[in-house]
Design an enzyme around this catalytic site. Structure first.
Site, PDB file in Angstrom:
ATOM      1  N   GLU A   1      60.444  28.718  39.030  1.00 33.57           N
ATOM      2  CA  GLU A   1      59.847  30.012  39.396  1.00 33.57           C
ATOM      3  C   GLU A   1      58.366  30.008  39.053  1.00 33.57           C
ATOM      4  O   GLU A   1      57.951  29.304  38.140  1.00 33.57           O
ATOM      5  CB  GLU A   1      60.515  31.138  38.592  1.00 33.57           C
TER       6      GLU A   1
ATOM      7  N   ASP B   1      51.538  36.244  35.721  1.00 35.15           N
ATOM      8  CA  ASP B   1      50.645  36.601  34.634  1.00 35.15           C
ATOM      9  C   ASP B   1      50.490  38.118  34.563  1.00 35.15           C
ATOM     10  O   ASP B   1      49.548  38.691  35.073  1.00 35.15           O
ATOM     11  CB  ASP B   1      49.285  35.928  34.865  1.00 35.15           C
TER      12      ASP B   1
ATOM     13  N   TYR C   1      63.090  38.433  36.851  1.00 35.36           N
ATOM     14  CA  TYR C   1      63.329  36.994  36.678  1.00 35.36           C
ATOM     15  C   TYR C   1      64.502  36.661  35.766  1.00 35.36           C
ATOM     16  O   TYR C   1      64.846  35.506  35.603  1.00 35.36           O
ATOM     17  CB  TYR C   1      62.067  36.257  36.231  1.00 35.36           C
TER      18      TYR C   1
ATOM     19  N   LYS D   1      52.447  24.919  32.136  1.00 39.85           N
ATOM     20  CA  LYS D   1      51.227  25.712  32.303  1.00 39.85           C
ATOM     21  C   LYS D   1      50.172  24.957  33.112  1.00 39.85           C
ATOM     22  O   LYS D   1      50.036  23.747  32.992  1.00 39.85           O
ATOM     23  CB  LYS D   1      50.644  26.070  30.928  1.00 39.85           C
TER      24      LYS D   1
ATOM     25  N   CYS E   1       8.100  38.577  41.444  1.00 41.31           N
ATOM     26  CA  CYS E   1       6.923  39.227  42.037  1.00 41.31           C
ATOM     27  C   CYS E   1       6.288  40.247  41.102  1.00 41.31           C
ATOM     28  O   CYS E   1       5.301  40.882  41.466  1.00 41.31           O
ATOM     29  CB  CYS E   1       7.283  39.857  43.381  1.00 41.31           C
TER      30      CYS E   1
ATOM     31  N   CYS F   1      14.752  44.989  42.397  1.00 42.81           N
ATOM     32  CA  CYS F   1      13.334  44.814  42.663  1.00 42.81           C
ATOM     33  C   CYS F   1      13.086  45.468  44.011  1.00 42.81           C
ATOM     34  O   CYS F   1      13.729  45.121  45.000  1.00 42.81           O
ATOM     35  CB  CYS F   1      12.992  43.322  42.722  1.00 42.81           C
TER      36      CYS F   1
ATOM     37  N   CYS G   1       8.711  40.172  48.068  1.00 43.52           N
ATOM     38  CA  CYS G   1       9.097  39.437  46.844  1.00 43.52           C
ATOM     39  C   CYS G   1       9.618  38.077  47.292  1.00 43.52           C
ATOM     40  O   CYS G   1      10.558  37.998  48.087  1.00 43.52           O
ATOM     41  CB  CYS G   1      10.171  40.208  46.081  1.00 43.52           C
TER      42      CYS G   1
END
Ligand code: IVH
Length: 672
Positions: free
Chosen positions: A119, A123, A231, A320, A417, A432, A438
């Site tokens: 399976e 997470d 599960y 893992k 700039c 900016c 620039c």
């Protein structure tokens, strides 16, 4: 719909809606369109407000309690919730299998090859959900394994968790164990929303799932996009008579619980290895985070023989994936100026390997983030790399901070700039304001203009763009079309031949398409998909340039913000001058035939997208399909006309083949 429904008909409507939810969430095979479901749901709401005395506890409207809790109460698990051992390599997997075989031999059980149920290792957060007489009565977190917290009200808000079990053949008591996750698309959407509304942004989907389940107000949890996958099981009374773990999963699925579709029965170490490789390859394209896979001895009798070592079963292990986080030192913090003037702080790192890739830079996002995390030069930090996104600094290891370190201060002026930086109300980024004057923004704009999805100018790489701007030869994208061979050949590392090649590439790019041209202008918020939408609906550059906000927001997927950006862009005289120069230089495209919706090539077709695409982003592919007139749905059924399958397409591809659905690939879509 019939306005005078009886109570029985109301109850049938509840069953009908729950049945549709089962098809949608558990079988991944909806039988009605979302709009039809919504219409039924509206009808249910209407009936329940007319007859509050009819409302039943398994009605989908009853998922969200209207009172916040004052705290979470402890829940003792009837059977402990265990953890898993880990393996990190094929050698360790081999040892795991060896331990099992040896143990079985010692116990006089003869197996030549162990069969495993494999399976994905999701997470998220482990939860246990208890059903009594088929009704959801309690849900709890894992806690320390023996006592968790009561999160019933929150778990009930998760649409894929059934409030009642299906059928009538369920045990009196059933504890279902599984993982609550926040799907990746929902996580992205939620964070975008949170940013706009000044709410807490989650660092990753796992934190999203955990944070949402720890909400005391279930009305808030209900707004979080959560999913659940079963599960395993805990206490079952009376005892069940399943033979294998995979049979338990099939049984749970029958009872209405969602089980992850990537689950497979495999043979021996070789089967496990193949499964691991397969899932690792699918990983980036999945809609949920996984950090590995889990192998469980499939035969339940063998599980009993094998038993447990302290808190983990001997019959299962997690394999893992290599860590995608590592620690390293911040050597410097610099700020970068983006195409639209956004100022992004970047950490220059001591090179470190994260999940097999060497990382030397990580984004610190913006001023708020850098302040929140308090990242300083000299700090040791955790760095994370997820999929193909830019690595980021997760947090500082405070214990390793050098004594003399100073908080980082954002500059007040553009590092390129020198213009004074601005922070617009409600935006997290400093900008900016100098636009194309620039040099940093000019360079990024030209790179974007020439990029593959834009004007696709062959031979004009990033380095060359920087040289052209530094030499003062290019001040707007239009200047590219007036370059001479002598000018280009005069640049460092450029010779006659390469200059000729560049000019030929520029010449060739003049024949383009309207969406490419629009995209290449680099209007904020206008990506490939929006450029296609604008072209397909407004047909000509002139119409797009003069379109008003009211007209723009009527287009599919164009909201208030995007519409404003488009209008602002074309209201800027400087931009109009450059566009006129580009057209005068000879840029052109074939006219777009003005087709009515019914004439679109995929008009009336139901299309499903699956697998990993290499050129288009998923949203772009979806937009393209929509623009071709298709209806795009999430799962393959008898109603599907076409499946667009990318790489590593899994169950949907198999299903489409089974149903004889026409299958095409990404190249086909690109060619449309
Ligand atoms: S089985 C007796 N299966 O991993 C076995 N766990 O490290 C108990 N997890 O707390 C767990 N996906 O939160 C199992 N397919 C899966 C899983 C899974 C994720 C998590 C779970 C558990 C942790 C154990």
């Amino acid at each position: 719909m019939n306005k005078n429904m009886t109570r029985t008909e109301y109850q049938q409507l509840v069953l009908q809606l729950n049945e549709h939810a089962y098809h949608y969430y558990v079988l991944d095979e909806p039988v009605i369109a979302d709009q039809e479901y919504d219409a039924l749901y509206q009808e249910l709401l209407r009936l329940e407000s007319a007859h509050p005395e009819w409302v039943v506890s398994n009605s989908p409207t009853q998922r969200v309690a209207d009172q916040p809790l004052d705290k979470f109460h402890p829940v003792k698990h009837a059977l402990p919730m265990l953890s898993l051992g880990n393996v990190f390599s094929e050698d360790e997997l081999f040892d795991f299998n060896q331990r099992i075989t040896k143990f079985l031999e010692k116990s006089a059980v003869d197996v030549s090859e162990v069969v495993f149920c494999a399976e994905p290792k999701l997470d998220g957060l482990a939860v246990s959900i208890r059903y009594e007489q088929g009704k959801l009565v309690q849900a709890a977190t894992r806690g320390d394994g023996s006592t968790g917290e009561d999160i019933t009200a929150n778990v009930k808000t998760i649409q894929s968790v059934p409030l009642t079990l299906r059928g009538d053949d369920y045990p009196q008591i059933l504890e279902v164990r599984g993982e609550v996750v926040m799907p990746r698309d929902g996580f992205q959407r939620y964070n975008q929303w949170a940013l706009k509304h000044d709410e807490k942004v989650f660092a990753n989907p796992r934190n999203g799932a955990a944070g949402s389940l720890r909400q005391l107000d279930p009305r808030k949890t209900a707004q979080r996009p959560l999913a659940f996958y079963a599960y395993s099981i805990g206490l079952v009374q009376p005892e069940h008579n399943q033979q294998n773990h995979s049979d338990i999963l099939t049984w749970l699925k029958k009872l209405g619980l969602p089980v992850n579709h990537l689950t497979e029965v495999v043979n021996g170490v070789t089967g496990c290895q193949q499964y691991y490789q397969k899932i690792a390859a699918l990983r980036d394209g999945l809609n949920f985070d996984i950090d590995g896979v889990v192998y469980k001895v499939n035969d339940l009798q063998l599980q009993t023989v094998l038993g447990f070592v302290t808190k983990a079963p001997r019959w299962a292990t997690a394999h893992k994936f290599p860590a995608e986080e590592a620690t390293t030192v911040v050597e410097n913090i610099e700020v970068q100026v983006g195409r639209t003037g956004s100022i992004t702080p970047v950490a220059r790192l001591k090179p470190v390997s994260v999940g097999g890739v060497t990382v030397t830079n990580a984004t610190l996002h913006n001023e708020d983030e850098i302040r929140r995390k308090d990242v300083r030069v000299g700090d040791t930090v955790f760095v994370r790399r997820a999929g193909d996104v830019i690595p980021e600094v997760v947090k500082v290891v405070q214990a390793k901070r050098p004594a003399q370190s100073q908080p980082f201060e954002m500059p007040t002026n553009c590092p390129v700039c020198q213009s004074e930086l601005h922070r617009i109300e409600g935006e997290a980024v400093l900008r900016c304001p100098a636009g194309l004057t620039c040099d940093a923004q000019l360079k990024e704009s030209i790179k974007h203009f020439a990029s593959r999805k834009g004007m696709d100018i062959e031979g004009l790489g990033d380095k060359l763009v920087e040289q052209l701007v530094d030499a003062g030869l290019v001040k707007t994208p239009a200047d590219l079309f007036h370059l001479t061979e002598t000018q280009v050949a005069g640049l460092e590392r450029m010779a006659q031949k390469s200059a000729q090649n560049l000019l030929a590439g520029i010449e060739q790019s003049k024949q383009t398409t309207l969406p490419r041209f629009i995209y290449s202008l680099g209007i904020r918020e206008v990506g490939e998909a929006t450029a296609i939408t604008l072209s397909n609906h407004l047909y000509t550059l002139e119409t797009i340039m003069s379109a008003k906000h009211e007209a723009l927001i009527l287009l599919p997927d164009v909201g208030d913000v995007v519409a404003s950006r488009i209008q602002q862009y074309f209201e800027n005289e400087g931009n109009v001058v450059v566009i006129n120069e580009l057209i005068a230089a000879g840029i052109g495209w074939p006219e777009i035939a003005q087709k009515s919706v019914e004439e679109l090539p995929l008009a009336g077709k139901t299309v499903v997208l699956t697998g990993t695409l290499t050129t288009l982003k998923r949203t772009e592919a979806k937009q393209k399909l929509l623009d071709l007139g298709a209806r795009v749905t999430g799962s393959v059924s008898a109603n599907t006309d076409l499946l667009v399958a990318g790489e590593n397409a899994g169950s949907k591809l198999a299903k489409a083949e089974q149903l004889n659905v026409q299958i095409v690939d990404e190249d086909w879509l690109l060619a449309q």
